[in-house]
Design a protein around this motif. Structure first.
Motif, PDB file in Angstrom:
ATOM      1  N   PHE A 378     -20.601  12.840 -44.107  1.00 44.75           N
ATOM      2  CA  PHE A 378     -20.573  13.358 -42.743  1.00 44.75           C
ATOM      3  C   PHE A 378     -19.170  13.247 -42.152  1.00 44.75           C
ATOM      4  O   PHE A 378     -18.371  12.438 -42.625  1.00 44.75           O
ATOM      5  N   LEU A 409     -24.439  21.489 -54.160  1.00 47.05           N
ATOM      6  CA  LEU A 409     -24.531  21.453 -52.699  1.00 47.05           C
ATOM      7  C   LEU A 409     -25.964  21.233 -52.256  1.00 47.05           C
ATOM      8  O   LEU A 409     -26.239  20.456 -51.332  1.00 47.05           O
ATOM      9  N   ILE A 410     -26.894  21.915 -52.947  1.00 48.05           N
ATOM     10  CA  ILE A 410     -28.299  21.732 -52.575  1.00 48.05           C
ATOM     11  C   ILE A 410     -28.724  20.293 -52.874  1.00 48.05           C
ATOM     12  O   ILE A 410     -29.444  19.661 -52.092  1.00 48.05           O
ATOM     13  N   VAL A 413     -28.243  17.690 -50.314  1.00 45.62           N
ATOM     14  CA  VAL A 413     -29.280  17.546 -49.286  1.00 45.62           C
ATOM     15  C   VAL A 413     -30.291  16.489 -49.706  1.00 45.62           C
ATOM     16  O   VAL A 413     -30.715  15.649 -48.903  1.00 45.62           O
ATOM     17  N   LEU A 416     -28.875  13.251 -49.096  1.00 48.77           N
ATOM     18  CA  LEU A 416     -28.964  12.853 -47.686  1.00 48.77           C
ATOM     19  C   LEU A 416     -30.294  12.166 -47.415  1.00 48.77           C
ATOM     20  O   LEU A 416     -30.373  11.195 -46.677  1.00 48.77           O
ATOM     21  N   LEU A 420     -30.623   8.476 -45.885  1.00 46.55           N
ATOM     22  CA  LEU A 420     -31.361   8.219 -44.645  1.00 46.55           C
ATOM     23  C   LEU A 420     -32.346   7.075 -44.849  1.00 46.55           C
ATOM     24  O   LEU A 420     -32.603   6.301 -43.938  1.00 46.55           O
TER      25      LEU A 420
ATOM     26  N   VAL B 197     -33.047  17.595 -39.527  1.00 44.11           N
ATOM     27  CA  VAL B 197     -31.788  17.290 -40.195  1.00 44.11           C
ATOM     28  C   VAL B 197     -31.768  17.869 -41.602  1.00 44.11           C
ATOM     29  O   VAL B 197     -30.784  18.488 -42.020  1.00 44.11           O
ATOM     30  N   LEU B 198     -32.884  17.713 -42.333  1.00 43.68           N
ATOM     31  CA  LEU B 198     -32.886  18.213 -43.712  1.00 43.68           C
ATOM     32  C   LEU B 198     -32.780  19.734 -43.761  1.00 43.68           C
ATOM     33  O   LEU B 198     -32.040  20.288 -44.567  1.00 43.68           O
ATOM     34  N   PHE B 201     -29.248  20.662 -42.673  1.00 43.90           N
ATOM     35  CA  PHE B 201     -28.251  20.225 -43.652  1.00 43.90           C
ATOM     36  C   PHE B 201     -28.299  21.122 -44.876  1.00 43.90           C
ATOM     37  O   PHE B 201     -27.252  21.499 -45.416  1.00 43.90           O
ATOM     38  N   SER B 202     -29.515  21.505 -45.312  1.00 48.30           N
ATOM     39  CA  SER B 202     -29.538  22.386 -46.491  1.00 48.30           C
ATOM     40  C   SER B 202     -28.927  23.730 -46.141  1.00 48.30           C
ATOM     41  O   SER B 202     -28.181  24.302 -46.942  1.00 48.30           O
TER      42      SER B 202
END
Lengths: 477, 515
Positions: A378, A409-410, A413, A416, A420, B197-198, B201-202
């Motif tokens: 981030f 890139l996917i 996610v 992430l 989290l 967010v998900l 973000f994607s």
């Protein structure tokens, strides 16, 4: 000979001196004096950092009949490894307290690993490289096994077995390459390979060598050790394991890819596919995990795969992004493990057990959360800049690799999602019955956490100078 | 005077205030925090008005204050640059205004963690202003990502407090929260925050791919290592690559806008967020998607946009009609408003797809009009929920008797939202029809798009249903003691209404700026 030592090897030699000192002290001193072991390590590493200024880099310097070399690239990596070593050594306080009798031996092995890692970067023929990688690996096994209990032994043994297989693969590749070129010296191999048309044998040997080397990075065919090893290992050793071998292996891998192994298109594709599978495996594996150490293990593996994809698309620009990414990554990682080290005596490493810890320890948890946010990529952290910079490199490598980039890139996610999972419990308020521990870090732990977080923030806001340095290094290789 | 105005101050003032509010130096007294925040938002609004006063719509780039640039990462050609043109100026004003409104609306809705809440609110304002003013793709992306952090906490945060101390609440009808109910709600809010967010973000990761490709192909075809919007000249990039880039970017913006298959995060997030946050989400955050399509696809990649526009127009029409039907089926007030937002965003998208001046001004005008309407509607929903503890229109009934002033406001705002003349949405709906008629679409698509707009009549169905079911009818005994709106709520609703009427009667003020 002596000339060589004075020109490029002073930091390593001084480190070796401290290793011997630690070993002697381990026999002489009483276990009650375990505290000084860490101090001596820190001193030794600091002295090495100072001695780096004596290393000759311009022009490239070859020593010991071309088996060791030194230039600005190796100097930078040596510096990074020593800085990481310094920070890791500071974190070992709690660990050596639990293994009092072996404190000096532990520190000696830690220095040994750092010594090995520094020399891996400088190796200029495959024999030297093999010996030094083994030095690094064997030190790592002992470091992992140093903790008390069954798990650490299991972890070390698993790592040993996987490494043994990958070493075999590495040697196999080297033997082929020797068969093709009749040399084990990197510079000579490069000259011979460039004068020949690319052959399939060459590609096979190149793929084997790379596979053997990257097993230490926890990527696909040799990846499953990483989960057990991270689960069973002490946090300060993990801070070591996730940074220093990574720096060393990526350092030598980039040099191998730029010089002797650059003439193989199949290799690029093979490594790109390996990177993709690793990213897929690591990111999806972590989703169902709840142990913070395991999640960070998967994150380490996933990050390796991003860097690997950029590294295999060989260009000078890519090389600069790889160096920059590694720099940012090791600092974020050490910050995360520093926090885990602070809580390690109060927590099992379950993500849920950190519930509400923010409300009793604002600063520490804030720094930890910041480093996790940085790992997730981030903004206002160096992680964001590093990811963008790395991805610009992959995007500029041609349309063929765009699907790989899209997949990565996917998968970011998905990453992430598990970051989290670490982050959210920190800020969750828990009910009154559960007691949230107040952390009591000592100065050195706070120092490591604060310094790494601060650098992460500073690079995130003003990265230009560091990127310039990386470009300078990459153009000089 | 002009020297006092600077873009960095406009954007980073909220950021600095956010750091200040959350720091331990600042007081924990919630009243002080609240008043301080309100005054800072007020000051920011005044400052943006001042900026508008010195803004020359005819030639926005001549003045000193409209550009600010700093080399950031030279090796990649990233400039930390900001620029304000006409549309940015309008959206900056709107952002500043909606945040001011939502800070007023926060008084009764936020009952715990005031420092954290207001700090996140300031951070979000900074991020959104950064999106609207950035002149560089990577800076745009930076703020796009940065916005996720405060948005996550604002949607999923625990603002109701575990324990409600009755002495601290001056709101009418406050202090009745039950523990389990609140916990349940917070759990739901957190889940929808993660979903938000998900999703975003994607989307933004795919968008990043588009940005990276645009950056790289701009470099190889034009020889400029730069990511600033003015330096990107897409005309020399091969057409198929332009199309790939455009699709990547559209997926990113389509999540935010939202375009129909990517919309599922929106009703959850808008429903479970606290009222002031819903106002910001629907009022401003969705507009960042529309702004992104304008800035990237419309301006920077015009060739690809001409190819894609008819397809996108079909998606826009689906947005308008489908969600209107879905909204009619809802019973939760906030969900009705949330779906109506998606429907309205389809209108904005259709305006953009027309690729002509009328369509563009219609869509910008509708951004403003819809922001005002949706703020008003969410405020009404919030007020009803705060007092009656339910948002179900089947349970609610007859509250017009006890809340006559709210009823008045609600009626007018609902009428405005369904496009009654003399209110702002009417103007933009008419203009969108005109824009679509003049657009370069095939005849069938033109026919469909022109006739889809009268279908907005469905919007009057669900809006009037909401009004009818909740305000008219028998008043149950449980609602007899609820109070009418307070001063704070009155201010919010009245200013929304004032905006709607001003722009409805004098649309030229805004349209002149866009043109």
């Amino acid at each position: 000979m002596l000339n060589d030592i004075f020109n490029i090897l002073l930091p390593q030699i001084s480190l070796a001196g401290f290793i011997i000192l630690q070993l002697v002290l381990s026999m002489v001193l009483s276990p009650r004096l375990y505290r000084y072991a860490r101090l001596i390590s820190v001193l030794g590493i600091s002295l090495s950092i100072i001695l780096l200024s004596t290393v000759q880099t311009e022009p490239q310097y070859f020593a010991f009949k071309n088996s060791i070399m030194s230039d600005s690239y190796t100097l930078l990596f040596d510096f990074l490894i020593l800085v990481c070593g310094f920070l890791v050594a500071l974190l070992t306080r709690q660990h050596i307290k639990t293994i009092k009798g072996n404190a000096y031996t532990f520190q000696a092995i830690l220095l040994c690993a750092i010594f090995g890692a520094m020399n891996v970067i400088s190796a200029n023929d495959f024999l030297t490289l093999f010996v030094l990688i083994e030095l690094l690996s064997f030190s790592t096994y002992f470091l992992i096994a140093s903790a008390k209990g069954y798990h650490s032994k299991e972890a070390a043994f698993k790592y040993l077995l996987t490494s043994a297989v990958s070493t075999g693969v590495f040697l196999f590749g080297v033997s082929y390459l020797y068969g093709i070129t009749g040399s084990i010296n990197l510079s000579q191999i490069y000259e011979i390979v460039m004068s020949q048309p690319p052959s399939i044998m060459y590609s096979i040997s190149a793929i084997m060598i790379v596979l053997g080397v990257i097993s230490k990075l926890a990527v696909f065919p040799f990846a499953n050790w990483v989960i057990d090893v991270y689960k069973g290992t002490e946090t300060s050793v993990l801070a070591f394991l996730s940074t220093i071998p990574k720096l060393a292996i990526f350092g030598i891998l980039c040099r191998l890819l730029v010089f002797p192994l650059s003439n193989s298109f199949e290799l690029t594709y093979a490594v790109a596919i390996i990177a993709l599978i690793t990213a897929l495996w690591a990111n999806t594996y972590a989703v169902k995990e709840s142990n913070v150490k395991v999640i960070l293990a998967c994150s380490a593996s996933a990050n390796s795969s991003y860097v690997l994809l950029a590294a295999c698309l060989v260009s000078v620009y890519n090389l600069s992004t790889v160096i920059f990414y590694l720099m940012c990554y090791v600092l974020m990682n050490i910050a995360a493990f520093a926090f885990l080290n602070i809580c390690s005596d109060k927590h099992d490493m379950n993500a849920e057990s950190f519930k509400g810890i923010f409300y009793n320890n604002h600063g520490l948890t804030g720094a930890y959360a910041f480093s996790i946010i940085a790992l997730a990529g981030f903004p206002i952290t160096s992680g964001f800049i590093a990811k963008i910079y790395l991805f610009t490199a992959i995007a500029s490598s041609g349309l063929r690799f765009i699907p790989f980039l899209l997949a990565l890139l996917i998968l970011t996610v998905v990453a992430l999602f598990y970051y989290l999972k670490i982050l959210l419990p920190l800020f969750e308020r828990c009910d009154k019955n559960t007691e949230v521990p107040v952390l009591t870090p000592v100065f050195s732990q706070k120092f490591v956490l604060v310094v790494t977080t601060a650098i992460t923030l500073i690079i995130g806001i003003y990265p230009e100078k560091i990127i310039e340095l990386c470009r300078f290094i990459a153009y000089n290789i | 005077m002009e020297k006092l105005l600077s873009i960095p101050f406009l954007i980073f003032m909220p950021l600095v205030v956010s750091m200040f509010v959350i720091s331990p130096l600042f007081t924990k007294n919630e009243i002080v925090v609240r008043r301080f925040s309100k005054s800072v938002f007020g000051f920011h609004f005044l400052y943006s008005i001042l900026m508008l006063a010195f803004f020359d719509p005819a030639n926005p780039y001549t003045s000193q204050i409209h550009f600010f640039g700093l080399d950031w990462v030279q090796s990649v050609g990233i400039k930390f640059a900001f620029r304000i043109d006409n549309i940015s100026m309008i959206l900056v004003m709107l952002t500043s205004f909606v945040f001011l409104l939502s800070s007023f609306a926060s008084k009764f809705n936020i009952r715990a963690n005031h420092k954290f809440y207001y700090s996140m609110l300031f951070l979000l304002e900074s991020a959104i202003l950064g999106i609207f003013t950035s002149a560089d793709m990577f800076v745009f992306f930076l703020f796009w990502e940065l916005e996720l952090i405060p948005a996550y906490f604002l949607i999923g945060g625990k603002w109701k407090g575990i324990e409600v101390k009755p002495t601290n609440i001056s709101a009418s009808g406050g202090g009745k929260w039950k523990g389990s109910e609140t916990e349940d709600e917070e759990k739901r809010a957190q889940n929808s925050a993660i979903k938000f967010v998900l999703f975003t973000f994607s989307g933004s990761m795919v968008m990043l791919l588009g940005i990276l490709l645009l950056h790289y192909y701009n470099f190889i075809s034009n020889g400029i290592l730069s990511a600033s919007f003015t330096d990107i000249n897409a005309s020399r990039i091969p057409e198929y690559i332009q199309n790939i880039i455009a699709v990547c970017l559209l997926i990113g913006f389509g999540v935010k806008l939202p375009i129909i298959p990517l919309h599922t995060w929106l009703p959850d997030a808008h429903t479970n967020a606290p009222t002031p946050v819903s106002m910001i989400l629907a009022g401003i955050l969705l507009k960042t998607g529309a702004y992104g399509i304008f800035r990237f696809n419309y301006e920077t990649l015009p060739d690809a946009f001409i190819t894609i526009a008819p397809i996108l127009a079909i998606f826009a029409i689906i947005n308008i009609i489908y969600t209107a039907f879905v909204a009619y089926a809802q019973t939760d007030i906030k969900r009705i408003v949330a779906y109506s937002s998606i429907s309205n965003m389809g209108l904005i998208l259709l305006g953009l797809c027309a690729i002509n001046r009328i369509g563009l001004s219609a869509s910008v005008f509708h951004m403003v009009a819809h922001a005002l309407v949706t703020c008003g509607l969410f405020m009404v929903a919030g007020i009803v929920y705060l007092r009656c503890k339910t948002r179900d229109i089947n349970t609610l009934s007859g509250i017009a008797v006890v809340m006559p002033r709210l009823f008045g406001f609600a009626t007018v705002i609902v009428l405005a939202s369904i496009g009654i003349p003399a209110f702002a949405p009417f103007v933009s709906e008419i203009l969108t029809i005109l824009g679509a008629m003049q657009a370069d679409f095939s005849d069938v698509l033109k026919f469909v798009s022109v006739f889809s707009l009268p279908l907005l009549i469905i919007s009057s169905c669900y809006m009037l249903k909401f009004l009818h079911k909740s305000f008219f009818g028998e008043l149950p005994a449980e609602f007899e003691k609820v109070n009418d709106i307070t001063v704070h709520e009155f201010i919010v609703l009245a200013s929304v209404l004032a905006g709607l009427i001003i722009f409805g009667i004098f649309p030229g003020t805004l349209l002149g700026m866009v043109g």
